[in-house]
Design a protein around this motif. Sequence first.
Motif, PDB file in Angstrom:
ATOM      1  N   VAL A 154       0.842  -1.203   0.000  1.00 25.17           N
ATOM      2  CA  VAL A 154       0.000   0.000   0.000  1.00 25.17           C
ATOM      3  C   VAL A 154       0.879   1.256   0.000  1.00 25.17           C
ATOM      4  N   ALA A 155       1.953   1.238   0.764  1.00 31.96           N
ATOM      5  CA  ALA A 155       2.855   2.391   0.823  1.00 31.96           C
ATOM      6  C   ALA A 155       3.478   2.679  -0.547  1.00 31.96           C
ATOM      7  N   GLU A 156       3.895   1.636  -1.254  1.00 33.00           N
ATOM      8  CA  GLU A 156       4.458   1.835  -2.593  1.00 33.00           C
ATOM      9  C   GLU A 156       3.421   2.441  -3.533  1.00 33.00           C
ATOM     10  N   ARG A 157       2.210   1.941  -3.450  1.00 35.92           N
ATOM     11  CA  ARG A 157       1.138   2.442  -4.303  1.00 35.92           C
ATOM     12  C   ARG A 157       0.862   3.925  -4.059  1.00 35.92           C
ATOM     13  N   HIS A 158       1.039   4.365  -2.810  1.00 39.63           N
ATOM     14  CA  HIS A 158       0.738   5.754  -2.438  1.00 39.63           C
ATOM     15  C   HIS A 158       2.001   6.597  -2.224  1.00 39.63           C
ATOM     16  N   HIS A 159       3.141   6.052  -2.657  1.00 38.26           N
ATOM     17  CA  HIS A 159       4.426   6.765  -2.588  1.00 38.26           C
ATOM     18  C   HIS A 159       4.777   7.200  -1.171  1.00 38.26           C
ATOM     19  N   LEU A 160       4.607   6.275  -0.224  1.00 37.13           N
ATOM     20  CA  LEU A 160       4.962   6.521   1.172  1.00 37.13           C
ATOM     21  C   LEU A 160       6.233   5.738   1.489  1.00 37.13           C
ATOM     22  N   ASN A 161       7.107   6.323   2.266  1.00 30.54           N
ATOM     23  CA  ASN A 161       8.361   5.671   2.621  1.00 30.54           C
ATOM     24  C   ASN A 161       8.228   5.002   3.988  1.00 30.54           C
ATOM     25  N   LEU A 162       8.308   3.674   4.003  1.00 33.84           N
ATOM     26  CA  LEU A 162       8.221   2.930   5.257  1.00 33.84           C
ATOM     27  C   LEU A 162       9.568   2.342   5.685  1.00 33.84           C
ATOM     28  N   THR A 163      10.639   2.800   5.067  1.00 29.35           N
ATOM     29  CA  THR A 163      11.959   2.305   5.443  1.00 29.35           C
ATOM     30  C   THR A 163      12.176   2.514   6.942  1.00 29.35           C
ATOM     31  N   GLY A 164      12.596   1.468   7.613  1.00 33.55           N
ATOM     32  CA  GLY A 164      12.856   1.545   9.045  1.00 33.55           C
ATOM     33  C   GLY A 164      11.685   1.161   9.929  1.00 33.55           C
ATOM     34  N   VAL A 165      10.511   0.936   9.337  1.00 38.54           N
ATOM     35  CA  VAL A 165       9.357   0.495  10.125  1.00 38.54           C
ATOM     36  C   VAL A 165       9.708  -0.852  10.768  1.00 38.54           C
ATOM     37  N   SER A 166       9.262  -1.051  11.993  1.00 37.35           N
ATOM     38  CA  SER A 166       9.556  -2.302  12.690  1.00 37.35           C
ATOM     39  C   SER A 166       8.329  -2.758  13.477  1.00 37.35           C
ATOM     40  N   PHE A 167       8.386  -4.000  13.922  1.00 38.84           N
ATOM     41  CA  PHE A 167       7.337  -4.495  14.813  1.00 38.84           C
ATOM     42  C   PHE A 167       7.945  -5.440  15.821  1.00 38.84           C
ATOM     43  N   GLU A 168       7.236  -5.591  16.910  1.00 35.74           N
ATOM     44  CA  GLU A 168       7.551  -6.582  17.933  1.00 35.74           C
ATOM     45  C   GLU A 168       6.304  -7.426  18.098  1.00 35.74           C
ATOM     46  N   VAL A 169       6.484  -8.724  18.187  1.00 34.24           N
ATOM     47  CA  VAL A 169       5.332  -9.619  18.312  1.00 34.24           C
ATOM     48  C   VAL A 169       5.484 -10.478  19.563  1.00 34.24           C
ATOM     49  N   SER A 170       4.372 -10.718  20.229  1.00 33.84           N
ATOM     50  CA  SER A 170       4.327 -11.608  21.392  1.00 33.84           C
ATOM     51  C   SER A 170       3.125 -12.524  21.236  1.00 33.84           C
ATOM     52  N   LYS A 171       3.309 -13.756  21.620  1.00 37.06           N
ATOM     53  CA  LYS A 171       2.182 -14.691  21.582  1.00 37.06           C
ATOM     54  C   LYS A 171       1.869 -15.136  22.992  1.00 37.06           C
ATOM     55  N   HIS A 172       0.611 -15.427  23.212  1.00 46.34           N
ATOM     56  CA  HIS A 172       0.142 -15.901  24.504  1.00 46.34           C
ATOM     57  C   HIS A 172      -0.537 -17.245  24.266  1.00 46.34           C
ATOM     58  N   MET A 173      -0.057 -18.251  24.976  1.00 44.65           N
ATOM     59  CA  MET A 173      -0.563 -19.601  24.787  1.00 44.65           C
ATOM     60  C   MET A 173      -1.645 -19.925  25.808  1.00 44.65           C
ATOM     61  N   MET A 174      -2.534 -20.805  25.420  1.00 40.45           N
ATOM     62  CA  MET A 174      -3.576 -21.347  26.295  1.00 40.45           C
ATOM     63  C   MET A 174      -3.148 -22.783  26.630  1.00 40.45           C
ATOM     64  N   ALA A 175      -3.401 -23.208  27.846  1.00 35.14           N
ATOM     65  CA  ALA A 175      -2.935 -24.526  28.294  1.00 35.14           C
ATOM     66  C   ALA A 175      -3.792 -25.679  27.786  1.00 35.14           C
ATOM     67  N   GLU A 176      -5.107 -25.573  27.892  1.00 38.24           N
ATOM     68  CA  GLU A 176      -6.000 -26.684  27.528  1.00 38.24           C
ATOM     69  C   GLU A 176      -7.111 -26.214  26.621  1.00 38.24           C
ATOM     70  N   PRO A 177      -7.168 -26.595  25.400  1.00 38.95           N
ATOM     71  CA  PRO A 177      -6.109 -27.317  24.713  1.00 38.95           C
ATOM     72  C   PRO A 177      -4.959 -26.359  24.404  1.00 38.95           C
ATOM     73  N   ARG A 178      -3.746 -26.890  24.305  1.00 30.24           N
ATOM     74  CA  ARG A 178      -2.580 -26.048  24.030  1.00 30.24           C
ATOM     75  C   ARG A 178      -2.739 -25.440  22.641  1.00 30.24           C
ATOM     76  N   ARG A 179      -2.835 -24.112  22.634  1.00 29.12           N
ATOM     77  CA  ARG A 179      -2.997 -23.389  21.374  1.00 29.12           C
ATOM     78  C   ARG A 179      -2.674 -21.920  21.610  1.00 29.12           C
ATOM     79  N   ILE A 180      -2.556 -21.186  20.524  1.00 29.15           N
ATOM     80  CA  ILE A 180      -2.343 -19.744  20.628  1.00 29.15           C
ATOM     81  C   ILE A 180      -3.664 -19.104  21.028  1.00 29.15           C
ATOM     82  N   ALA A 181      -3.656 -18.331  22.096  1.00 26.73           N
ATOM     83  CA  ALA A 181      -4.854 -17.624  22.541  1.00 26.73           C
ATOM     84  C   ALA A 181      -4.866 -16.186  22.030  1.00 26.73           C
TER      85      ALA A 181
END
Length: 135
Positions: A61-88
Motif C-alpha cells: 500500500v505504501a508503494e502504491r501511495h508513494h509513502l516511505n516505510l523504510t525503518g518500520v519495525s514491529f515486535e510480536v508476542s504470543k500468549h498460549m492457552m494450556a488446555e487445549p494447548r494453542r495460541i490464545a
Amino acid sequence: MSTATAHYLGNLRTEAIHSASGTTIFTDAPVDNHGKGESFSPTDLVSTALGTCMMTIMGIVAERHHLNLTGVSFEVSKHMMAEPRRIAQIDVHFRLPAVLITKDRTLLENAARTCPVAISLNPEIRQQVQFSYDL
C-alpha cells in the motif's frame, strides 16, 4: 510445486526448506513444551507470520501511495492457552514514521488488519495490534 518440504531431525527439531528459494528454517519445541527453545517454535512462526504479513501488505500500500516505510519495525508476542494447548492471543506492536498524516495512517492500519494471515487465523485467536508513530 510444493511450498516447502520438511524433515524431522529428532529431539523435537525440524528443518523446513522453501521450495522456490531453497531458504532453510529450523523449528524447535519451546522450553515449556519439552523442547530446548533453540529456534522458532511452530507457534512462534505463526505469530511472526502475522506481523510480517501485515508489514508486507502495508509496504504494498505504501508503494502504491508513494509513502516511505523504510525503518518500520514491529515486535510480536504470543500468549498460549494450556488446555487445549494453542495460541490464545497475538500482540503486534508497529513503530512507524511520525511524519505520516492521519489519512495515510488509517490507510496503512486498515491494510495491516486485513492481511491474508490476519483474516486466515481462527477468530478465537485474539489479535491485539498497536501502531506507534514515533520514528
